[in-house]
Design a protein around this motif. Structure first.
Motif, mmCIF file in Angstrom:
data_model
loop_
_atom_site.group_PDB
_atom_site.id
_atom_site.type_symbol
_atom_site.label_atom_id
_atom_site.label_comp_id
_atom_site.label_asym_id
_atom_site.label_seq_id
_atom_site.Cartn_x
_atom_site.Cartn_y
_atom_site.Cartn_z
ATOM 1 N N LEU A 18 -92.410 78.954 -19.697
ATOM 2 C CA LEU A 18 -91.262 79.443 -18.935
ATOM 3 C C LEU A 18 -90.651 78.283 -18.171
ATOM 4 N N GLY A 19 -89.342 78.317 -18.023
ATOM 5 C CA GLY A 19 -88.653 77.298 -17.241
ATOM 6 C C GLY A 19 -88.044 76.230 -18.124
ATOM 7 N N GLU A 20 -87.346 75.309 -17.471
ATOM 8 C CA GLU A 20 -86.650 74.250 -18.196
ATOM 9 C C GLU A 20 -87.181 72.849 -17.871
ATOM 10 N N ASN A 21 -88.111 72.758 -16.930
ATOM 11 C CA ASN A 21 -88.760 71.490 -16.589
ATOM 12 C C ASN A 21 -87.767 70.421 -16.111
ATOM 13 N N LYS A 22 -86.703 70.848 -15.428
ATOM 14 C CA LYS A 22 -85.670 69.908 -14.988
ATOM 15 C C LYS A 22 -86.176 68.890 -13.972
ATOM 16 N N LYS A 23 -87.140 69.276 -13.149
ATOM 17 C CA LYS A 23 -87.665 68.351 -12.143
ATOM 18 C C LYS A 23 -89.075 67.888 -12.477
ATOM 19 N N ASN A 45 -86.672 76.037 -8.249
ATOM 20 C CA ASN A 45 -86.538 77.340 -8.892
ATOM 21 C C ASN A 45 -87.174 77.264 -10.277
ATOM 22 N N LEU A 46 -87.127 78.362 -11.014
ATOM 23 C CA LEU A 46 -87.793 78.389 -12.322
ATOM 24 C C LEU A 46 -87.225 77.367 -13.303
ATOM 25 N N ALA A 47 -85.970 77.014 -13.172
ATOM 26 C CA ALA A 47 -85.392 76.011 -14.069
ATOM 27 C C ALA A 47 -85.963 74.620 -13.810
ATOM 28 N N ASP A 48 -86.471 74.393 -12.609
ATOM 29 C CA ASP A 48 -86.995 73.074 -12.238
ATOM 30 C C ASP A 48 -88.401 72.823 -12.761
ATOM 31 N N VAL A 49 -89.104 73.871 -13.174
ATOM 32 C CA VAL A 49 -90.504 73.746 -13.556
ATOM 33 C C VAL A 49 -90.724 74.210 -14.999
ATOM 34 N N ALA A 50 -91.899 73.908 -15.505
ATOM 35 C CA ALA A 50 -92.378 74.473 -16.767
ATOM 36 C C ALA A 50 -93.683 75.181 -16.436
ATOM 37 N N ILE A 51 -93.747 76.481 -16.734
ATOM 38 C CA ILE A 51 -94.962 77.260 -16.480
ATOM 39 C C ILE A 51 -95.681 77.420 -17.814
ATOM 40 N N LEU A 52 -96.843 76.799 -17.911
ATOM 41 C CA LEU A 52 -97.632 76.804 -19.139
ATOM 42 C C LEU A 52 -98.893 77.643 -18.933
ATOM 43 N N ASN A 53 -99.085 78.638 -19.793
ATOM 44 C CA ASN A 53 -100.315 79.428 -19.753
ATOM 45 C C ASN A 53 -101.371 78.670 -20.544
ATOM 46 N N PHE A 54 -102.262 77.996 -19.826
ATOM 47 C CA PHE A 54 -103.268 77.142 -20.450
ATOM 48 C C PHE A 54 -104.219 77.923 -21.354
ATOM 49 N N HIS A 55 -104.360 79.211 -21.112
ATOM 50 C CA HIS A 55 -105.228 80.032 -21.963
ATOM 51 C C HIS A 55 -104.815 79.902 -23.435
ATOM 52 N N ASN A 56 -103.529 79.729 -23.689
ATOM 53 C CA ASN A 56 -103.009 79.609 -25.056
ATOM 54 C C ASN A 56 -103.077 78.182 -25.600
ATOM 55 N N TYR A 57 -103.494 77.219 -24.783
ATOM 56 C CA TYR A 57 -103.493 75.807 -25.192
ATOM 57 C C TYR A 57 -104.819 75.119 -24.924
ATOM 58 N N ARG A 58 -105.892 75.863 -24.907
ATOM 59 C CA ARG A 58 -107.215 75.290 -24.631
ATOM 60 C C ARG A 58 -107.602 74.205 -25.636
ATOM 61 N N SER A 59 -107.149 74.313 -26.861
ATOM 62 C CA SER A 59 -107.521 73.320 -27.875
ATOM 63 C C SER A 59 -106.571 72.120 -27.890
#
Length: 167
Positions: A43-48, A80-94
């Motif tokens: 989620l988000g756009e990781n702008k910052k 705000n949400l556009a400034d960040v990237a929300i990564l659910n690590f549960h889906n990227y454990r490998s």
């Protein structure tokens, strides 16, 4: 600096030319490194360049209640949400730590419910300690649903966020 002197990392070249890059000497297509994930879901756009790592088994990204609390935290930090990237690590454990950093290129990494060792960092540091590593600042904290009702934990997190975001 001229354009002829720019140097690219091999991984960046593979990502930029993943469908058309060929090795001239053998006419063989160069494939991306196996740990590179081309289907990142966040989620988000990781702008910052702020990576928020959460850990939820039963959510695609983050449950609504925790997203609401996180949004309030971000607002308090002038984000705000556009400034960040929300990564659910549960889906990227490998997925290895360096691949995650190479993709998001974060300046700040907030680990909620995921410790530094679990995230793949080559070091361990306590929760609520601001830790610099690889051109980024890291903070590890408990899950958002544990922090939200606890004034002491919220205070500890706020001290870290004020330090990181110069508030």
């Amino acid at each position: 600096m001229s354009l002829n002197s720019i140097k690219f990392d091999t991984t960046d070249i593979v990502l930029l030319f993943k469908n058309s890059l060929v090795e001239v000497s053998s006419e063989k297509q160069i494939l991306p490194h196996p740990t590179i994930n081309s289907d990142w879901k966040y989620l988000g756009e990781n702008k910052k360049k702020t990576l928020v790592v959460v850990n939820y088994e039963d959510a695609a990204h983050i449950p609504d209640k925790q997203l609401s609390f996180l949004t309030k935290l971000l607002t308090a930090c002038n984000l705000n949400l556009a400034d960040v990237a929300i990564l659910n690590f549960h889906n990227y454990r490998s997925t290895d730590f360096d691949s995650i950093l190479n993709h998001f290129k974060p300046k700040v990494v907030l680990l909620f419910g995921t410790g530094p060792a679990e995230f793949g960092m080559p070091m361990i540091f306590p929760q609520f300690q601001v830790q610099g590593y690889k051109d980024a600042v890291f903070v590890s904290a408990p899950l958002l649903e544990i922090i939200e009702p606890d004034k002491t934990l919220k205070g500890k997190l706020w001290v870290c966020l004020k330090k990181i975001f110069n508030l």
